[in-house]
Structure formats: C-alpha cells, structure tokens
Design an enzyme around this catalytic site. Structure first.
Site, short mmCIF file in Angstrom:
data_model
loop_
_atom_site.label_atom_id
_atom_site.label_comp_id
_atom_site.label_asym_id
_atom_site.label_seq_id
_atom_site.Cartn_x
_atom_site.Cartn_y
_atom_site.Cartn_z
N GLY A 200 26.41 43.49 -40.00
CA GLY A 200 25.53 42.38 -40.85
C GLY A 200 24.08 42.49 -40.02
O GLY A 200 23.90 43.52 -39.35
N GLU A 262 30.42 34.71 -44.49
CA GLU A 262 30.18 34.82 -43.07
C GLU A 262 31.12 33.66 -42.32
O GLU A 262 31.12 32.39 -43.07
CB GLU A 262 28.71 34.51 -42.89
CG GLU A 262 27.74 35.63 -43.31
CD GLU A 262 26.43 35.11 -43.20
OE1 GLU A 262 25.80 35.72 -42.00
OE2 GLU A 262 25.95 34.16 -43.73
N TYR A 273 34.25 43.65 -35.40
CA TYR A 273 33.59 44.86 -36.19
C TYR A 273 35.12 45.67 -36.64
O TYR A 273 35.56 46.36 -35.69
CB TYR A 273 32.55 45.61 -35.60
CG TYR A 273 31.70 44.74 -35.58
CD1 TYR A 273 30.82 44.22 -36.80
CD2 TYR A 273 30.82 44.71 -34.17
CE1 TYR A 273 29.68 43.29 -36.55
CE2 TYR A 273 29.60 43.83 -34.15
CZ TYR A 273 29.13 43.30 -35.27
OH TYR A 273 27.80 42.55 -35.46
#
Length: 314
Positions: A200, A262, A273
C-alpha cells in the site's frame, strides 16, 4: 468429500443418491439445514448424499448486469460443503451451453446418469434449465419415470423476527447496511473476506498503525464502508484480533475510486506481504469519516484499536 467436475464421472456406481441442487453461495444456516436433511434421508435409505452446484453463480452468465456479489469464493464454498459431511459435490461448469440445456436433458444427464438419484430435495420455488423452464412439478413428473422422489425443503426462518427465510440475499442486504453481526448470525459463522496482502502507500505505518492491505477480488461481496472489529487469520492458522478499516480514506483522498480493506493486527509485528489473508468481521464500530487533521485521526485510531480488541476477543 468427493468433488466431481464432470457429470460424465459417476461418483457412486451401483449406489443411489439423495441430493440437492443450488448455487449455495455462502453456505448459510438455511443451506446447512437443507444439507442436513439430505444426509439424514441418505442415512435412512442406505444411500449416498450429494450437492449439485456450479463453478460460478449462474446469474453471471444469464444476467451478468445484475449478478450478485459472492458471499464465498469457489474454494471457500467447497471447504464449507466438506464441513457439512456430505459425500460428494458435483460442480458443473456453468456457461452459455449449460444455460441453454433443457430441464429434461439436465435431469437425465446429472440426476439420473451421474448420480442415480433416489430423492431430490428442493424448495417449492425451485426452477432450473433453459429460461428457468423446469420446476418442481416437472421434476416430480420425470421422477416418476426414472424412479426418484422429490422431497420439499423446510426453509429456515430468520431468528431476528423478520418474516422471511434465511437467504443469501438477506445476508447481502445486512452487509450492505454494515450489520455484520446479523449477517454472521444468518451464516452461522463470522463473515469472512479473503485476499492477498499487497503493497500500500504505507501511510498507516507512518502514523504508527501499520495495516495489511488485503486485495479482495471484485466479485466478492464486502460490508458497507466503515470501521470494524475482526480477526485476521494467517496461512499458518494463527489468528489475530484486528481493527478493520474498509473504505476510501477521506482524510487523505477526496475522491478515491474504490474501497480498500486495511487490517491492523493488534499487538503484532511482522511481514505479511504476499500472503493469503482471511479477514473475519466480528462487529461494526463506526462509520468512516473525514478528520480535521492527523492528530485527530491518530487519537481516533487509538480508540478504534482498543474498541476492536474488546469486541474481537469477547
């Protein structure tokens, strides 16, 4: 559970089957009750139990402009089906050719030749085949020829006093209003969104509240924009209470194109990730809103996290 992706494969040669048919999106409480009915009948008759379903929601082919968003993706739906204890899932490819198949051809190909049906469990409003031409009356009529019975489904009523059965449509409606508690009540479990954690803008990290940005496929239904308490499940099975922000982040972006999911994992440090995430929505905390500045936002985030901690771990 056997998973059959081709109706030319006969899962239980020389055995009869009690089965039901449907999209089974969400595998909610009502679906679970129908499958329990199928399994009970199969046990009584010494037969096998099966669910006939499709590799995509039929509406995506026959009316794509108004097809509903999915409550469960294909993998999750199979996981939930297996958890019911049903013997087999026959997952039919649904395309333009399948949409044009006549009701009689469908019955002969799937119910008779593939599954050797003894009982077919469906609701009174069940329709199938080309242009929804098939109905319960036709199913019974053809069943007399091929030697199978048609058993009515007992629909499960909602437990919140609303006079309608539990349905995927009702669950989507609850999610659209942010009422994840009601949606979860009808599902029989917390509503869950799945996706991959992507890079992000790292704004949460700069504010002191790092988040996992979960990229959920567009075809999947999500609750209304807002802040929620939830549980984040990692691929290793570990579960972490989290604060979920679902929205367009109006404090930073005046006109975002789409909502972003989120999740801030409470008391967690580590790299997420690229991993597959399962985000379960436990409770609604507040609506999304624009703050006057960073300090006001940070103060609210602190409150959200503590609120989420208490709700998610209750």
């Amino acid at each position: 559970m056997l998973v059959i992706n081709d109706a030319s494969t006969v899962p239980f040669p020389a055995e009869r089957t009690v089965l039901t048919i449907g999209a089974y999106d969400g595998l909610h409480h009502g679906h679970q009750a129908v499958i329990a009915q199928v399994r009970a009948l199969a046990e009584q008759r010494g037969a096998r139990s099966a669910v006939v379903t499709f590799d995509r929601h039929p509406a995506t082919v026959v009316r794509p402009e108004s097809a509903p968003k999915l409550l469960t993706d294909h993998v999750q739906r199979l996981e939930l089906l297996e958890a019911t204890g049903v013997d087999a899932a026959v997952v039919l490819p649904f395309d333009a050719d399948q949409a044009e198949e006549s009701p009689q051809a469908f019955i002969e190909r799937v119910l008779v030749k593939c599954l050797n049906a003894e009982v077919v469990v469906v609701g009174d409003d069940f329709h199938f085949g080309r242009n929804r031409e098939g109905n319960v009356a036709l199913l019974r009529e053809i069943g007399e020829v091929y030697g199978f019975e048609v058993e009515p489904v007992v629909l499960m009523s909602r437990s919140d006093g609303v006079d309608e059965p539990v349905s995927s449509t009702a669950i989507r409606r609850a999610l659209a209003g942010g009422n994840v508690s009601l949606a979860s009540q009808m599902l029989g479990r917390s509503f869950e969104a799945r996706g991959v954690v992507v890079q992000g803008d790292q704004r949460g990290r700069l504010l002191g509240f790092p988040t996992a940005n979960v990229e959920v496929p567009n075809r999947v239904c999500l609750p209304a924009d807002g802040v929620y308490a939830g549980v984040y499940e990692r691929p290793d099975g570990s579960r972490h209470p989290c604060a979920i922000n679902l929205g367009r982040r109006p404090t930073f972006y005046e006109h975002a194109d789409s909502s972003l999911l989120e999740a801030h994992l409470i008391d967690f440090e580590g790299d997420l990730y690229g991993e597959a995430a399962r985000v379960q929505f436990v409770g609604f905390l507040r609506s999304e809103r624009k703050f006057d500045g960073i300090d006001a936002l940070v103060e609210q985030l602190k409150q959200d996290i503590e609120h989420a901690r208490s709700v998610a771990t209750a």
